[in-house]
Enzyme design. Structure first.
Site, PDB file in Angstrom:
ATOM      1  CB  CYS A  92      -0.928   0.003   1.203  1.00 22.76           C
ATOM      2  SG  CYS A  92      -1.908  -1.490   1.347  1.00 22.76           S
ATOM      3  CB  CYS A 234     -12.667  -1.592   7.140  1.00 16.25           C
ATOM      4  SG  CYS A 234     -12.854  -2.883   8.365  1.00 16.25           S
ATOM      5  CE  LYS A 356     -14.668   3.790   7.359  1.00 17.94           C
ATOM      6  NZ  LYS A 356     -15.427   4.038   6.226  1.00 17.94           N
ATOM      7  CG  HIS A 360      -6.300   2.108   0.809  1.00 26.85           C
ATOM      8  ND1 HIS A 360      -5.170   2.683   0.272  1.00 26.85           N
ATOM      9  CD2 HIS A 360      -5.854   1.040   1.553  1.00 26.85           C
ATOM     10  CE1 HIS A 360      -4.100   2.005   0.641  1.00 26.85           C
ATOM     11  NE2 HIS A 360      -4.489   1.003   1.414  1.00 26.85           N
TER      12      HIS A 360
HETATM   13  N1  COA Z   1     -16.831   1.443   5.282  1.00 29.52           N
HETATM   14  C1  COA Z   1     -18.133   1.784   5.168  1.00 29.52           C
HETATM   15  N2  COA Z   1     -19.012   1.185   4.332  1.00 29.52           N
HETATM   16  C2  COA Z   1     -18.526   0.193   3.579  1.00 29.52           C
HETATM   17  C3  COA Z   1     -17.190  -0.237   3.636  1.00 29.52           C
HETATM   18  C4  COA Z   1     -16.343   0.417   4.529  1.00 29.52           C
HETATM   19  N3  COA Z   1     -15.059   0.053   4.640  1.00 29.52           N
HETATM   20  N4  COA Z   1     -17.007  -1.254   2.770  1.00 29.52           N
HETATM   21  C5  COA Z   1     -18.205  -1.435   2.169  1.00 29.52           C
HETATM   22  N5  COA Z   1     -19.104  -0.576   2.663  1.00 29.52           N
HETATM   23  C6  COA Z   1     -20.518  -0.453   2.299  1.00 29.52           C
HETATM   24  C7  COA Z   1     -20.682  -0.393   0.796  1.00 29.52           C
HETATM   25  O1  COA Z   1     -20.697   0.957   0.329  1.00 29.52           O
HETATM   26  C8  COA Z   1     -22.012  -1.054   0.587  1.00 29.52           C
HETATM   27  O2  COA Z   1     -23.060  -0.136   0.793  1.00 29.52           O
HETATM   28  P1  COA Z   1     -24.165   0.099  -0.344  1.00 29.52           P
HETATM   29  O3  COA Z   1     -24.837  -1.227  -0.492  1.00 29.52           O
HETATM   30  O4  COA Z   1     -25.030   1.167   0.226  1.00 29.52           O
HETATM   31  O5  COA Z   1     -23.392   0.512  -1.574  1.00 29.52           O
HETATM   32  C9  COA Z   1     -22.090  -2.078   1.700  1.00 29.52           C
HETATM   33  O6  COA Z   1     -21.183  -1.645   2.722  1.00 29.52           O
HETATM   34  C10 COA Z   1     -21.702  -3.455   1.232  1.00 29.52           C
HETATM   35  O7  COA Z   1     -20.496  -3.327   0.465  1.00 29.52           O
HETATM   36  P2  COA Z   1     -19.575  -4.579   0.137  1.00 29.52           P
HETATM   37  O8  COA Z   1     -18.516  -4.155  -0.842  1.00 29.52           O
HETATM   38  O9  COA Z   1     -20.487  -5.730  -0.240  1.00 29.52           O
HETATM   39  O10 COA Z   1     -18.900  -4.849   1.537  1.00 29.52           O
HETATM   40  P3  COA Z   1     -18.109  -6.113   1.956  1.00 29.52           P
HETATM   41  O11 COA Z   1     -18.761  -6.657   3.189  1.00 29.52           O
HETATM   42  O12 COA Z   1     -17.936  -7.043   0.803  1.00 29.52           O
HETATM   43  O13 COA Z   1     -16.673  -5.514   2.337  1.00 29.52           O
HETATM   44  C11 COA Z   1     -14.979  -4.918   3.893  1.00 29.52           C
HETATM   45  C12 COA Z   1     -16.472  -4.822   3.524  1.00 29.52           C
HETATM   46  C13 COA Z   1     -14.735  -4.091   5.141  1.00 29.52           C
HETATM   47  C14 COA Z   1     -14.627  -6.395   4.182  1.00 29.52           C
HETATM   48  C15 COA Z   1     -14.137  -4.393   2.700  1.00 29.52           C
HETATM   49  O14 COA Z   1     -14.477  -3.032   2.475  1.00 29.52           O
HETATM   50  C16 COA Z   1     -12.649  -4.505   2.995  1.00 29.52           C
HETATM   51  O15 COA Z   1     -12.072  -5.565   2.817  1.00 29.52           O
HETATM   52  N6  COA Z   1     -11.973  -3.429   3.434  1.00 29.52           N
HETATM   53  C17 COA Z   1     -10.560  -3.439   3.771  1.00 29.52           C
HETATM   54  C18 COA Z   1      -9.686  -3.335   2.538  1.00 29.52           C
HETATM   55  C19 COA Z   1      -8.230  -3.507   2.901  1.00 29.52           C
HETATM   56  O16 COA Z   1      -7.875  -4.368   3.670  1.00 29.52           O
HETATM   57  N7  COA Z   1      -7.353  -2.691   2.312  1.00 29.52           N
HETATM   58  C20 COA Z   1      -5.932  -2.755   2.553  1.00 29.52           C
HETATM   59  C21 COA Z   1      -5.615  -2.265   3.908  1.00 29.52           C
HETATM   60  S1  COA Z   1      -3.992  -2.730   4.460  1.00 29.52           S
END
Ligand code: COA
Length: 412
Positions: A92, A234, A356, A360
Site C-alpha cells: 500500500c 475499515c 477510511k 484506498h
Molecule cells: N466502510 C463503510 N461502508 C462500507 C465499507 C467500509 N469500509 N465497505 C463497504 N461498505 C458499504 C458499501 O458501500 C455497501 O453499501 P451500499 O450497499 O449502500 O453501496 C455495503 O457496505 C456493502 O459493500 P460490500 O462491498 O459488499 O462490503 P463487503 O462486506 O464485501 O466488504 C470490507 C467490507 C470491510 C470487508 C471491505 O471493504 C474490505 O475488505 N476493506 C478493507 C480493505 C483492505 O484491507 N485494504 C488494505 C488495507 S492494508
C-alpha cells in the site's frame, strides 16, 4: 543526508476514488485520467513529453487485472515512449515510495521533470478475492497461512492498543466520525455521506432512527469485521489513480510561480510478520521514516500544520499520529475524540476523508496524499481547506508497516 537539488510538485491530479463508478474502466484508463488532470493543473502548461522519467506505484495489477509490466503500459498510454518508466511495488506504500524515488532521481541530476503516479483497479474481484490478493503483502509463512487477513492483523494491533493504554473502541469511532465529516467536503472521495446521513439511510431501510453518530456505529448495522474492528473502522475497496509532476528547482518556475517544495523525505522497512515485533502499538518504520524526514526538512512535529496519514483502519490513524510525534503514545485516539484532529482542530488529520472515507486504491494512495498536500498548501482544497497551512506531512504505510514512506512539503 539530503537532496542535492531541490524538488517541487508543480502539478497534481487524481480520479475520484470509487468502488462502482469505474467498473468499466481499466487501470491504464484511470492512470491517464489522473495524469491529464495533473497536467491540466500546471499553471503555465505541461506536456507529458517534458517528463524525463515516469514512476508508477502499483501493488498488483497482475492479480487485480491480469496485467503485469504496469509502468511500460502506462508510459505507452501516456504516449511518452521511449522515456524510462519504472514500476514500484511496496504494497500500500507503493506510490509513497515512488514519490521518494522520483525525487531522488531529480536530486541526482538524472532528470529535471518526472511524472509520479499510482494506480489500482480492485473492483473486478469479489471482496474475498481482494482480501486474498491484499494478503500477498503479509507474511505467507506465519500469517496468511494460518488465516490472517489485513483486517485481522490491524484488529490484533487494536486489541493490543486498548489493553496497553486502557482505552476503548469509542476513540476509534471518533476517527470514523471525523473522516466521514471530512469526506463530504471532498468531491474526489468515495463516500459522500457523513455518519449521520449514513445512519439515516441505513436506518430507514430497516425502519430505525438513530439519535446520533455513536448510536449508529454501535448498532448491528455496523457489523464486526475482525473484532474489535467493525465495518466503519475499515477503508473500503476502491478503484482510482493519482499523479503528480515533480520538477527540479532549476525548472520549477517554468511551470508555476507557486510550487510546493518537498523539504524532507524518509523511507524505512520492518519485519513483515507482526508477531515478530516487540510492540504491536507502534510501527517502527513510521518512527524511523518520519525522524529522517524531519531531520532533512529541519523541522519538528510541532511545525506540521496539516497531515494525511495512512488510516487503512481507524487504529492505524491513532497509532500514526503518535508515531509521527504529533501526540504522546496512547493519546492518538483521545486527540481525535477531543476534536484536536478535526478540520478546524489544532492539527487537522486527513482533511480529505483519509483512506477510511476517501477510499484506498492501494497503489494510488501515496500520490493521492501528495495531491492533497499540493492543493492544501496552494489554498486550492475547496471546502476541506485547512486555514493557513504552510507545512504538511504525508505518511504512506505498506501492509502492516513493513515499509513506510514519509514526505514533508512546504508552500514554495
Ligand atoms: N466502510 C463503510 N461502508 C462500507 C465499507 C467500509 N469500509 N465497505 C463497504 N461498505 C458499504 C458499501 O458501500 C455497501 O453499501 P451500499 O450497499 O449502500 O453501496 C455495503 O457496505 C456493502 O459493500 P460490500 O462491498 O459488499 O462490503 P463487503 O462486506 O464485501 O466488504 C470490507 C467490507 C470491510 C470487508 C471491505 O471493504 C474490505 O475488505 N476493506 C478493507 C480493505 C483492505 O484491507 N485494504 C488494505 C488495507 S492494508
Amino acid at each position: 543526508m539530503g537532496l542535492h537539488r531541490g524538488v517541487s510538485i508543480v502539478g497534481a491530479g487524481m480520479t475520484r476514488f470509487h468502488n462502482k463508478l469505474h467498473i468499466d474502466k481499466t487501470g491504464r484508463e484511470l492512470f491517464v485520467e489522473a495524469a491529464l488532470d495533473a497536467a491540466g493543473s500546471v499553471d503555465k502548461g505541461f506536456s507529458f513529453k517534458d517528463a524525463n522519467a515516469l514512476f508508477v506505484g502499483n501493488f498488483t495489477s497482475d492479480v487485480f487485472e491480469g496485467q503485469g509490466h504496469t509502468a511500460a503500459v502506462m508510459a505507452d498510454w501516456l504516449g511518452i515512449n521511449p522515456t524510462p518508466a519504472y514500476r514500484i511495488e511496496d504494497a500500500c506504500a507503493s506510490s509513497g515510495a515512488a514519490l521518494n524515488l522520483g525525487a531522488i532521481t531529480i536530486a541526482s541530476g538524472m532528470a529535471d521533470v518526472v511524472i509520479v503516479g499510482g494506480v489500482e483497479k480492485m473492483s473486478r474481484l469479489t471482496t474475498d478475492q481482494v482480501t486474498d490478493a491484499l494478503a500477498l503483502a503479509a507474511d505467507s509463512s506465519f500469517e496468511t497461512s494460518v488465516g490472517f487477513t489485513f483486517p485481522s492483523i490491524y484488529a490484533a494491533m487494536a486489541s493490543s492498543y486498548f489493553k496497553k493504554y486502557n482505552t476503548t473502541w469509542d476513540q476509534l469511532a471518533a476517527i470514523t466520525i471525523k473522516n466521514h465529516r471530512n469526506c463530504i467536503l471532498n468531491p474526489k472521495a468515495q463516500f459522500q455521506l457523513d455518519i449521520i446521513a449514513t445512519g439515516k439511510k441505513m436506518g430507514e431501510k430497516s425502519g430505525r432512527i438513530f439519535k446520533n453518530e455513536m448510536e449508529f456505529l454501535r448498532s448491528d448495522l455496523n457489523p464486526v469485521i475482525a473484532s474489535p474492528l467493525k465495518l466503519f473502522d475499515c477503508c473500503p475497496v476502491s478503484d482510482g489513480a493519482a499523479a503528480v509532476i515533480l520538477a527540479s528547482d532549476k525548472v520549477a518556475r517554468k511551470y508555476t510561480d507557486t510550487p510546493v517544495k518537498m523539504i524532507g523525505m524518509g523511507q524505512a522497512s520492518d519485519t513483515i510478520a507482526l508477531h515478530s515485533r516487540p510492540d504491536f502499538t507502534t510501527l517502527r518504520a513510521a518512527v524511523k521514516a518520519s525522524e529522517d524526514a524531519y531531520k532533512m526538512a529541519g523541522v519538528t512535529p510541532k511545525s506540521i500544520q496539516v497531515a494525511d496519514v495512512h488510516d487503512c483502519f481507524t487504529i492505524a490513524e491513532a497509532i500514526a499520529t503518535e508515531d509521527l510525534g504529533f501526540f504522546p503514545k496512547g493519546q492518538g485516539g483521545k486527540a481525535a475524540e477531543e476534536g484536536k484532529t478535526a478540520l478546524n482542530g489544532e492539527l487537522p488529520i486527513n482533511p480529505d476523508g483519509g483512506l477510511k472515507a476517501k477510499g484506498h486504491p492501494v497503489g494510488a494512495t501515496g500520490v493521492a496524499m501528495a495531491h492533497e498536500m499540493f492543493k492544501q498548501l496552494r489554498r486550492q482544497a475547496g471546502q476541506h481547506q485547512v486555514n493557513g497551512a504552510e507545512v504538511g506531512l504525508i505518511h504512506n504505510v505498506g501492509a502492516a508497516g513493513a515499509s513506510v514512506a514519509v514526505q514533508i512539503y512546504r508552500r514554495g
